[in-house]
Write an enzyme that holds these catalytic residues in place. Structure first.
Site, PDB file in Angstrom:
ATOM      1  N   THR A  12      26.473  52.199  38.487  1.00  0.00           N
ATOM      2  CA  THR A  12      25.183  51.530  38.669  1.00  0.00           C
ATOM      3  C   THR A  12      25.272  50.294  39.571  1.00  0.00           C
ATOM      4  O   THR A  12      24.251  49.754  39.975  1.00  0.00           O
ATOM      5  CB  THR A  12      24.653  51.074  37.286  1.00  0.00           C
ATOM      6  N   CYS A 158      38.231  44.309  50.678  1.00  0.00           N
ATOM      7  CA  CYS A 158      37.391  44.585  51.849  1.00  0.00           C
ATOM      8  C   CYS A 158      37.678  43.640  53.021  1.00  0.00           C
ATOM      9  O   CYS A 158      37.469  44.003  54.178  1.00  0.00           O
ATOM     10  CB  CYS A 158      35.925  44.499  51.462  1.00  0.00           C
ATOM     11  N   HIS A 251      31.699  42.757  57.318  1.00  0.00           N
ATOM     12  CA  HIS A 251      32.589  41.597  57.387  1.00  0.00           C
ATOM     13  C   HIS A 251      33.161  41.516  58.810  1.00  0.00           C
ATOM     14  O   HIS A 251      33.839  42.427  59.280  1.00  0.00           O
ATOM     15  CB  HIS A 251      33.775  41.756  56.431  1.00  0.00           C
TER      16      HIS A 251
HETATM   17  P1  NAP Z   1      28.597  45.126  40.633  1.00  0.00           P
HETATM   18  O1  NAP Z   1      27.474  45.431  41.553  1.00  0.00           O
HETATM   19  O2  NAP Z   1      28.518  43.920  39.788  1.00  0.00           O
HETATM   20  O3  NAP Z   1      28.770  46.420  39.636  1.00  0.00           O
HETATM   21  C1  NAP Z   1      29.624  46.365  38.523  1.00  0.00           C
HETATM   22  C2  NAP Z   1      29.647  47.688  37.761  1.00  0.00           C
HETATM   23  O4  NAP Z   1      30.514  47.533  36.626  1.00  0.00           O
HETATM   24  C3  NAP Z   1      28.269  48.092  37.207  1.00  0.00           C
HETATM   25  O5  NAP Z   1      28.154  49.494  37.214  1.00  0.00           O
HETATM   26  C4  NAP Z   1      28.339  47.589  35.751  1.00  0.00           C
HETATM   27  O6  NAP Z   1      27.524  48.332  34.871  1.00  0.00           O
HETATM   28  C5  NAP Z   1      29.797  47.868  35.439  1.00  0.00           C
HETATM   29  N1  NAP Z   1      30.207  47.034  34.302  1.00  0.00           N
HETATM   30  C6  NAP Z   1      30.093  45.694  34.171  1.00  0.00           C
HETATM   31  N2  NAP Z   1      30.538  45.315  32.946  1.00  0.00           N
HETATM   32  C7  NAP Z   1      30.933  46.446  32.311  1.00  0.00           C
HETATM   33  C8  NAP Z   1      31.450  46.714  31.002  1.00  0.00           C
HETATM   34  N3  NAP Z   1      31.652  45.733  30.107  1.00  0.00           N
HETATM   35  N4  NAP Z   1      31.761  47.992  30.695  1.00  0.00           N
HETATM   36  C9  NAP Z   1      31.563  48.989  31.590  1.00  0.00           C
HETATM   37  N5  NAP Z   1      31.036  48.805  32.825  1.00  0.00           N
HETATM   38  C10 NAP Z   1      30.742  47.537  33.176  1.00  0.00           C
HETATM   39  O7  NAP Z   1      30.002  45.038  41.389  1.00  0.00           O
HETATM   40  P2  NAP Z   1      30.395  45.686  42.840  1.00  0.00           P
HETATM   41  O8  NAP Z   1      30.108  44.736  43.934  1.00  0.00           O
HETATM   42  O9  NAP Z   1      29.816  47.060  42.907  1.00  0.00           O
HETATM   43  O10 NAP Z   1      31.984  45.760  42.718  1.00  0.00           O
HETATM   44  C11 NAP Z   1      32.633  46.758  41.951  1.00  0.00           C
HETATM   45  C12 NAP Z   1      34.142  46.637  42.145  1.00  0.00           C
HETATM   46  O11 NAP Z   1      34.477  46.898  43.502  1.00  0.00           O
HETATM   47  C13 NAP Z   1      34.653  45.232  41.847  1.00  0.00           C
HETATM   48  O12 NAP Z   1      35.915  45.338  41.239  1.00  0.00           O
HETATM   49  C14 NAP Z   1      34.771  44.598  43.212  1.00  0.00           C
HETATM   50  O13 NAP Z   1      35.744  43.582  43.235  1.00  0.00           O
HETATM   51  C15 NAP Z   1      35.207  45.789  44.050  1.00  0.00           C
HETATM   52  N6  NAP Z   1      34.901  45.705  45.483  1.00  0.00           N
HETATM   53  C16 NAP Z   1      33.636  45.373  45.925  1.00  0.00           C
HETATM   54  C17 NAP Z   1      33.393  45.337  47.291  1.00  0.00           C
HETATM   55  C18 NAP Z   1      32.039  45.010  47.859  1.00  0.00           C
HETATM   56  O14 NAP Z   1      31.931  44.952  49.110  1.00  0.00           O
HETATM   57  N7  NAP Z   1      30.999  44.811  47.034  1.00  0.00           N
HETATM   58  C19 NAP Z   1      34.413  45.640  48.195  1.00  0.00           C
HETATM   59  C20 NAP Z   1      35.668  46.000  47.719  1.00  0.00           C
HETATM   60  C21 NAP Z   1      35.883  46.036  46.358  1.00  0.00           C
HETATM   61  P3  NAP Z   1      26.030  47.828  34.469  1.00  0.00           P
HETATM   62  O15 NAP Z   1      25.175  48.075  35.669  1.00  0.00           O
HETATM   63  O16 NAP Z   1      25.686  48.701  33.318  1.00  0.00           O
HETATM   64  O17 NAP Z   1      26.132  46.372  34.112  1.00  0.00           O
END
Ligand code: NAP
Length: 357
Positions: A12, A158, A251
């Protein structure tokens, strides 16, 4: 060919949504299962992301009615419905380590975006075009942990995706020192500009832990497998400054490299343009051209060029020589090449090498 069933943990969130949208019509994989936190669980996917779907394309029909599971508590169910999982969870790092290990011990291959296992000795951290040979660490990992089918493979942060390809492509000229300043999009923090008013009309010079990742992760990626783990590369020495800028995606990095051997402009441009050691594998998400050099003086630009190669290519430009070395700018799409797309390409590499069945 029967498609492999992919589960998406954190489906999500910003990166999870990117997985769901990039895997629509994927020739090898299909999203069969979604999981997130208890607050999304039990809802149909389209309901769970209502009001926060950030992708340009609509939610794929095949996913919109999947009931979201709990990533931590419903491991058995996810393992029944998927052949492997992508992890895009964002929560406590120790918790993520445990969850990912729990899936792998149940026989699930995990391809993760999260940083929690990037420094685990027997877990490979891979950019498919840079260090595909590190997939062999999976055999050592399985042996260490007595896992027959499951394993964990991760992709790096990233922030490094635009300059590591250039360093690797020009390895024979002995890159010694790299000074990099990244200008990173708000989606890298899982945010949008609309939802982050403090970032509108603003530049923030601090991104927690990002400079350390930008300097250290390349050394594991450029390292070699020795005695069952990665021996870190010793060079180049990288010094990074990471800055958040008010763009949605993409980026940009301003980079300066000192080489140990002489290199001229033609060798630089030819070296990066011709580099792609996995082109012959013809993986579905591989861009036609991995690194493209733009001759125009004002390219690459974030908005114009971040989708180069469907967001998987690396645009480079503004090559200049000065008394320190060579300067250039490079760009990467942070949620495609830098996150979900990079993880999908890694899963494709793992399938091509026989690790995903
Ligand atoms: P995000 O938008 O905050 O999404 C987080 C996800 O984790 C949501 O699906 C959330 O579910 C779930 N989650 C949070 N707490 C949880 C729990 N207690 N139990 C189970 N699921 C849980 O984060 P994002 O930006 O997509 O990043 C996701 C990962 O990718 C991170 O580790 C980040 O460091 C990494 N990353 C991100 C990028 C980028 O460009 N954004 C690039 C490289 C790596 P709900 O919606 O139900 O809360």
């Amino acid at each position: 060919m029967k498609k492999l069933r992919a589960g998406v943990l954190g489906a999500t969130g910003m990166v999870g949504q990117r997985f769901v949208s990039l895997l629509e019509n994927h020739p090898w994989f299909e999203v069969a299962c979604t999981a997130a936190s208890p607050s999304s669980a039990g809802k149909a996917y389209q309901e769970a992301v209502e009001g926060r779907w950030k992708m340009q394309s609509a939610i794929p029909n095949s996913v919109s009615n999947l009931i979201v599971k709990r990533a931590e508590e419903d491991i058995d169910e996810v393992c029944k419905e998927a052949d492997f999982v992508f992890s895009a969870l964002d929560m406590d790092k120790q918790k993520i380590r445990e969850i990912e290990e729990a899936y792998a011990s149940m026989g699930m291959p995990i391809v993760s975006n999260n940083s929690s296992h990037r420094w685990t000795d027997d877990v490979p951290m891979i950019i498919p075009e840079i260090n595909p040979e590190h997939v062999k660490l999976i055999e050592i990992q399985r042996k260490n942990r007595k896992w027959k089918k499951g394993f964990i493979a991760v992709k790096p942060n990233c922030s490094i995706q635009s300059y590591i390809p250039v360093i690797r492509a020009l390895e024979k000229y002995k890159p010694k020192r790299v000074l990099v300043t990244t200008m990173q999009a708000v989606s890298g923090a899982g945010r949008t500009l609309e939802g982050w008013p403090e970032m509108q009309e603003n530049v923030n010079p601090f991104i927690r832990n990002e400079e350390e990742k930008s300097e250290k992760e390349p050394m594991k990626i450029l390292g070699k497998i020795v005695n069952g783990k990665i021996k870190l590369a010793k060079s180049p020495k990288i010094s990074a400054t990471c800055i958040r800028v008010p763009v949605e995606d993409g980026h940009m990095a301003s980079v300066e490299i000192q080489f140990g051997r002489k290199i001229n402009e033609k060798q630089f441009v030819d070296g990066i343009e011709k580099y792609n050691p996995i082109a012959k594998l013809k993986l579905p998400s591989s861009p036609e051209k991995f690194i493209k050099y733009f001759n125009e003086e004002d390219r690459p630009q974030t908005r114009l060029d971040r989708n180069f190669g469907n967001g998987m290519g690396i645009p480079v430009g503004r090559l200049r020589k000065d008394y320190f070395g060579w300067k250039f700018v490079a760009l990467s799409h942070n949620t495609i090449r830098g996150a979900a797309g990079g993880a999908i390409l890694l899963a494709e590499l793992l399938k091509a090498k026989g690790y995903l069945n």
